[in-house]
Write a protein that holds these residues in place. Structure first.
Motif, PDB file in Angstrom:
ATOM      1  N   CYS A 134      39.960  52.032  43.995  1.00 13.54           N
ATOM      2  CA  CYS A 134      40.800  50.822  43.979  1.00 13.54           C
ATOM      3  C   CYS A 134      41.675  50.822  42.729  1.00 13.54           C
ATOM      4  N   VAL A 174      34.678  51.732  44.141  1.00 10.40           N
ATOM      5  CA  VAL A 174      35.446  50.992  43.130  1.00 10.40           C
ATOM      6  C   VAL A 174      36.493  51.898  42.473  1.00 10.40           C
ATOM      7  N   TYR A 212      34.818  45.208  44.431  1.00  5.97           N
ATOM      8  CA  TYR A 212      35.413  46.001  45.506  1.00  5.97           C
ATOM      9  C   TYR A 212      36.026  45.104  46.584  1.00  5.97           C
ATOM     10  N   LEU A 217      29.676  45.302  41.316  1.00  5.37           N
ATOM     11  CA  LEU A 217      30.559  46.251  42.006  1.00  5.37           C
ATOM     12  C   LEU A 217      30.903  45.798  43.423  1.00  5.37           C
ATOM     13  N   THR A 265      28.058  46.036  36.060  1.00  3.69           N
ATOM     14  CA  THR A 265      28.422  47.073  37.034  1.00  3.69           C
ATOM     15  C   THR A 265      27.229  47.507  37.884  1.00  3.69           C
ATOM     16  N   ILE A 317      41.519  47.776  40.184  1.00  3.48           N
ATOM     17  CA  ILE A 317      40.305  47.482  39.394  1.00  3.48           C
ATOM     18  C   ILE A 317      40.368  48.277  38.098  1.00  3.48           C
TER      19      ILE A 317
END
Length: 538
Positions: A146, A143, A20, A16, A11, A149
């Protein structure tokens, strides 16, 4: 057994950014992101200085940035990759700014640009002295917005799943080794789970914890590189470990040291020895702004010559208001241990900082294993060569995350990412015959020994006798740890030790094979560069 389309491990900025972009490109697909600690506990978070980018073509040029990178890389950079990263970088930075990243600006609205060692121009964008933290913050927020995710914290990836787990003999000569997913230790449930994925994306970070002191956080244990090596993937140039010249020296400290960013020297900080002499001019005409390998060796030389554990960074001539504006966290850290930077110099010494080698990838981030990509510090793209130019790593991570996104997207849209044929045959993790380790000291003592060996024998300056000793010690540590691994239930501590021993082995092997002094690999038995310039692939 869980199945996903896109699996991301890590991460930091590399993980990330990719997650994304994939989430927006494929809103109907699930992206699973795993991290072994908290979401923001990454190497990215601790990047202080900034990100190098040419976004003012009136004062700077792509050609200058390319040349600076090639010079720092000491003949081992892939020029095509350097050109890609430098020229595609500005667009990636603009995307990050659009996501809400705040870089410091002048009163007229233009960006403040710093200068660091090896750079010919002021081109480092920064957010005070916590640039990485600010980039990480913006990406985590993006992120979180979303819905497709899923980010799972405290999940330790144990191994990549390949044909080996289906009963086939897999060697480095095996054509078309394929990654089907990973085995994961869920630290919340203490259960080992199987996750299958059409593509696996490694953004697992660095390996600084293999040394006694490092600027890296505790999670930087080289897990991705070790996993790929065990899976018979290609690893290269691991001997090139960059030591940051100026970590804050605190007597008796082991583990993560506080970083004093190179930007302090870029703003005029001066390195001095115990006698108060500004010594860098004796080592390089660029003085305190020479590339990191040169500065780190110079400090190492001064410490050995004078018998001291550190040198000094002199900032007493700085205007306090400007120092507070650019380096508030460094000021507060120094103050917390009784150092007033206006009256006293800062004690600094080199610490393991960055791995220039790693998992060998092509210009699209593809590894030698099918359906497996690697980006960020765990990868070796060809950008850094034998020595990374300061502040190029965050740029590389963003550029290659985007290139991976483009490559995987194209394959997905062309329906080239098929379901694996072997899903029903992939075994669950087998823990039969293992038990809880009775003595944790077996692990902690081996880790302590590993770090001692690497720091004493495979540091800034090396020679053949030290490398041979390190190799023998590591062989013994490996045998003991593998025996423990086979008989014990896995734990994060055991997994990290196992990975770090593999990292140590790869660094030592690379250093033994490289019979020359180039970039970050300085061997007193081979003080000259070899005529034949090549990568060491393991």
């Amino acid at each position: 057994m869980q199945q996903v389309d896109f699996l991301v491990i890590g991460t930091g900025i590399a993980g990330l950014t990719y997650a994304y972009k994939m989430a927006h490109q494929f809103p109907d697909k699930k992206i699973l992101v795993l991290t072994k600690a908290a979401a923001d506990e990454t190497n990215t978070k601790y990047a202080q200085g900034g990100v190098a980018v040419v976004n003012d073509l009136e004062r700077d040029s792509f050609e200058k940035h390319i040349e600076d990178t090639l010079i720092a890389g000491d003949g081992l950079c892939n020029k095509k990759i350097v050109e890609i990263v430098v020229t595609e970088g500005p667009e990636r930075i603009n995307e990050l700014i659009a996501l809400g990243t705040n870089f410091d600006k002048e009163a007229d609205g233009d960006y403040k640009r710093g200068k660091e060692g090896g750079h010919s121009e002021f081109r480092i964008l920064h957010h005070k002295d916590i640039t990485g933290w600010e980039m990480e913050r913006a990406l985590l927020e993006a992120v979180a917005s979303c819905s497709n995710i899923e980010l799972i914290k405290h999940c330790f990836v144990i191994d990549l799943i390949t044909q080996h787990h289906l009963g086939y003999l897999v060697t480095k000569a095996t054509p078309d080794i394929e990654c089907y997913g990973v085995y994961v230790l869920n630290l919340r449930t203490n259960e080992i789970e199987t996750i299958l994925a059409k593509t696996t994306y490694l953004a697992s970070g660095g390996n600084g914890q293999v040394y006694r002191t490092t600027t890296n956080p505790g999670i930087a244990t080289g897990d991705g590189v070790a996993m790929v090596y065990r899976a018979k993937g290609r690893i290269e140039n691991m001997e090139f470990i960059q030591f940051h010249p100026t970590a804050l020296f605190e007597a008796g400290l082991t583990g993560q040291a506080f970083l004093i960013t190179e930007a302090v020297r870029g703003d005029g900080g001066i390195l001095r020895n115990k006698d108060g002499e500004a010594f860098m001019e004796q080592y390089d005409e660029r003085k305190d702004l020479a590339p990191r390998d040169i500065v780190a060796r110079a400090i190492d030389s001064e410490m050995k010559r004078t018998g001291t554990e550190h040198v000094w960074l002199d900032c007493r001539h700085f205007e306090l208001e400007k120092f507070l504006e650019h380096f508030p966290n460094i000021y507060e850290k120094c103050k917390s241990i009784g150092i007033d930077i206006t009256q006293q110099m800062i004690p600094v010494s080199p610490a393991a900082h960055y791995s220039c080698g790693g998992i060998k990838v092509n210009e699209w981030g593809q590894t030698s294993i099918r359906n497996l990509y690697a980006v960020g510090e765990c990868s070796s793209t060809g950008l850094h060569g034998a020595n990374r130019l300061a502040s190029n790593s965050l740029l590389e991570a963003m550029v290659f995350a985007h290139r991976c996104f483009e490559h995987v997207s194209a394959k997905a849209l062309n329906k080239e990412l098929n379901d694996h044929h072997y899903e029903g045959h992939i075994p669950e993790w087998n823990a039969r015959g293992t038990m809880q380790p009775k003595e944790m000291i077996l692990i902690t003592q081996s880790l302590k020994e590993l770090r001692q060996v690497m720091s004493d024998y495979v540091g800034i300056v090396r020679n053949n006798i030290r490398l041979e000793r390190a190799s023998k010690r590591l062989d013994l540590l490996w045998e003991e740890t593998e025996q423990l691994y086979r008989s014990s239930k896995v734990s994060p501590q055991l997994l990290e030790l196992r990975n770090l021993i593999t990292i140590g082995y790869l660094i030592v092997k690379g250093a033994i094979f490289r019979k020359e002094s180039r970039g970050l690999n300085y061997n007193t038995d081979y003080p000259e560069k070899s005529v034949l310039v090549q990568n060491v692939v393991l």
